[in-house]
Design a protein around this motif. Structure first.
Motif, PDB file in Angstrom:
ATOM      1  N   LYS A 161       0.852  -1.189   0.000  1.00  0.00           N
ATOM      2  CA  LYS A 161       0.000   0.000   0.000  1.00  0.00           C
ATOM      3  C   LYS A 161       0.892   1.245   0.000  1.00  0.00           C
ATOM      4  O   LYS A 161       1.827   1.349   0.790  1.00  0.00           O
ATOM      5  CB  LYS A 161      -0.913  -0.024   1.228  1.00  0.00           C
ATOM      6  CG  LYS A 161      -1.785   1.217   1.380  1.00  0.00           C
ATOM      7  CD  LYS A 161      -1.233   2.168   2.395  1.00  0.00           C
ATOM      8  CE  LYS A 161      -1.997   3.487   2.466  1.00  0.00           C
ATOM      9  NZ  LYS A 161      -1.461   4.387   3.511  1.00  0.00           N
TER      10      LYS A 161
ATOM     11  N   GLY B 149      -8.166   7.698   6.284  1.00  0.00           N
ATOM     12  CA  GLY B 149      -6.971   6.886   6.545  1.00  0.00           C
ATOM     13  C   GLY B 149      -7.172   5.425   6.170  1.00  0.00           C
ATOM     14  O   GLY B 149      -6.303   4.578   6.373  1.00  0.00           O
TER      15      GLY B 149
ATOM     16  N   ASP C 248      -5.127   1.831   4.306  1.00  0.00           N
ATOM     17  CA  ASP C 248      -4.377   0.753   4.983  1.00  0.00           C
ATOM     18  C   ASP C 248      -5.280  -0.469   5.163  1.00  0.00           C
ATOM     19  O   ASP C 248      -4.847  -1.609   4.989  1.00  0.00           O
ATOM     20  CB  ASP C 248      -3.923   1.208   6.382  1.00  0.00           C
ATOM     21  CG  ASP C 248      -2.969   2.387   6.352  1.00  0.00           C
ATOM     22  OD1 ASP C 248      -2.305   2.596   5.322  1.00  0.00           O
ATOM     23  OD2 ASP C 248      -2.884   3.102   7.375  1.00  0.00           O
TER      24      ASP C 248
ATOM     25  N   LYS D 192      -0.834   7.526  13.519  1.00  0.00           N
ATOM     26  CA  LYS D 192      -1.697   7.390  12.341  1.00  0.00           C
ATOM     27  C   LYS D 192      -0.998   6.735  11.154  1.00  0.00           C
ATOM     28  O   LYS D 192      -1.611   6.535  10.105  1.00  0.00           O
ATOM     29  CB  LYS D 192      -2.305   8.745  11.966  1.00  0.00           C
ATOM     30  CG  LYS D 192      -1.407   9.681  11.160  1.00  0.00           C
ATOM     31  CD  LYS D 192      -2.129  11.002  10.984  1.00  0.00           C
ATOM     32  CE  LYS D 192      -2.628  11.230   9.574  1.00  0.00           C
ATOM     33  NZ  LYS D 192      -1.709  12.041   8.776  1.00  0.00           N
TER      34      LYS D 192
END
Ligand code: ADP
Ligand code: ASP
Ligand code: MG
Length: 281
Positions: A5, A202, A205, A260
């Motif tokens: 990723k 976010g 992921d 994060k």
């Protein structure tokens, strides 16, 4: 099979994207590559959506900036004879995003469902440009919209994943598609009715972790702008250092408390299969 990723800063502009493609080229393994939106684009869409909802025509200026950044990438990355098809696809996507903004502007209303739909455009733009560039470089590449693979339950605020449906779709797609590299947009998903959703800010992921778990991948690589998970936020704590190795539980705890670099729900699906997660700079 390796799942890699690449976050927003890793695909921020044409130079970064070229470096990502080099990394992919140099890896002889079969790979699934999950990409984020170009750095800052999701925030820009969030701002433009809120402008539209409050009757501020500034949203049009933001959309023009988004278009210009993507067009600049295409012009740098692709040979001239391969640009027009990609430019026109990106233009169509921007037009769809613009139509959604017009609706929000007219109604002065931005529902969570509409906002989720709008926010996902960043990944739909980036993955297409990156995949088309990889194909132009003669890589054996397949591309698939994650909205056909990742499914959320109908609790839009929580964006929880329907893991069974998601795993079934991922497995059936990869049974048929055997490219050396498959490029997939992170973050975006569909709900039970097929409406566009996301996995939460976010969330790219998590897209990668779900694919890794469904396919029993050898490892999950998270490429980002720091060299691993640090003992504290590296931007604020000078003495912070990268942690060489840690358990899933330790990583989960750090991410829940604000690291994060890994989106908190990411670790669950890979932990179930004991798949190593490597954070790379
Ligand atoms: P990406 O766009 O690649 O997903 P993110 O911005 O989501 O990247 O995550 C990486 C950022 O996380 C780093 O730039 C760093 O500033 C921040 N961060 C906060 N806490 C930590 C930590 N404990 N270890 C590593 N990075 C951290
Ligand atoms: N582009 C999305 C965000 O900024 C998802 C991600 O980057 O993981 O939240
Ligand atoms: Mg991130």
């Amino acid at each position: 099979m390796i799942i890699a990723k690449f976050g927003g800063t890793s695909v921020a502009d044409s130079n970064c994207i070229s470096r990502v493609l080099e990394i992919i080229q140099n890896n002889p393994n079969q790979q699934v590559v999950v990409v984020s939106a170009l750095s800052g684009i999701t925030n820009m869409i969030q701002e433009s959506a809120h402008c539209a909802a409050s009757g501020d025509l500034k949203y049009q200026k933001i959309l023009s900036e988004i278009e210009a950044r993507h067009f600049a990438c295409i012009k740098k990355l692709l040979p001239i004879n391969k640009q027009s098809q990609v430019l026109s696809h990106i233009k169509q996507q921007i037009n769809s995003l613009s139509t959604l903004h017009e609706g929000v502007y007219l109604l002065r209303e931005l529902s969570p469902r509409t906002k989720d739909h709008m926010l996902g455009f960043g990944e739909l733009l980036s993955y297409y440009i990156i995949a088309k560039t990889a194909i132009a470089q003669n890589l054996d590449v397949g591309l698939e919209n994650a909205r056909n693979l990742i499914f959320t339950k109908n609790d839009i605020e929580k964006n929880s994943v329907d893991q069974q449906k998601t795993f079934d779709s991922i497995r059936s797609y990869f049974k048929k598609s055997k490219h050396r590299v498959t490029i997939i947009p992170g973050f975006v998903a569909s709900d039970e009715e097929g409406a566009p959703t996301t996995l939460g800010r976010g969330g790219s992921d998590l897209t990668a972790a779900l694919i890794a778990s469904a396919l029993d991948a050898e490892k999950l690589e998270i490429w980002t702008d720091v060299s691993g998970m640090f003992t504290a936020h590296p931007k604020y704590v000078k003495q912070a250092r990268a942690i060489k190795k840690m358990s899933y539980y330790e990583a989960m705890e750090l991410s829940h408390f604000g690291a994060k670099v890994i989106y908190p729900p990411t670790l669950q699906p890979v932990m179930e299969k004991n798949i190593p997660v490597i954070v790379k700079n």
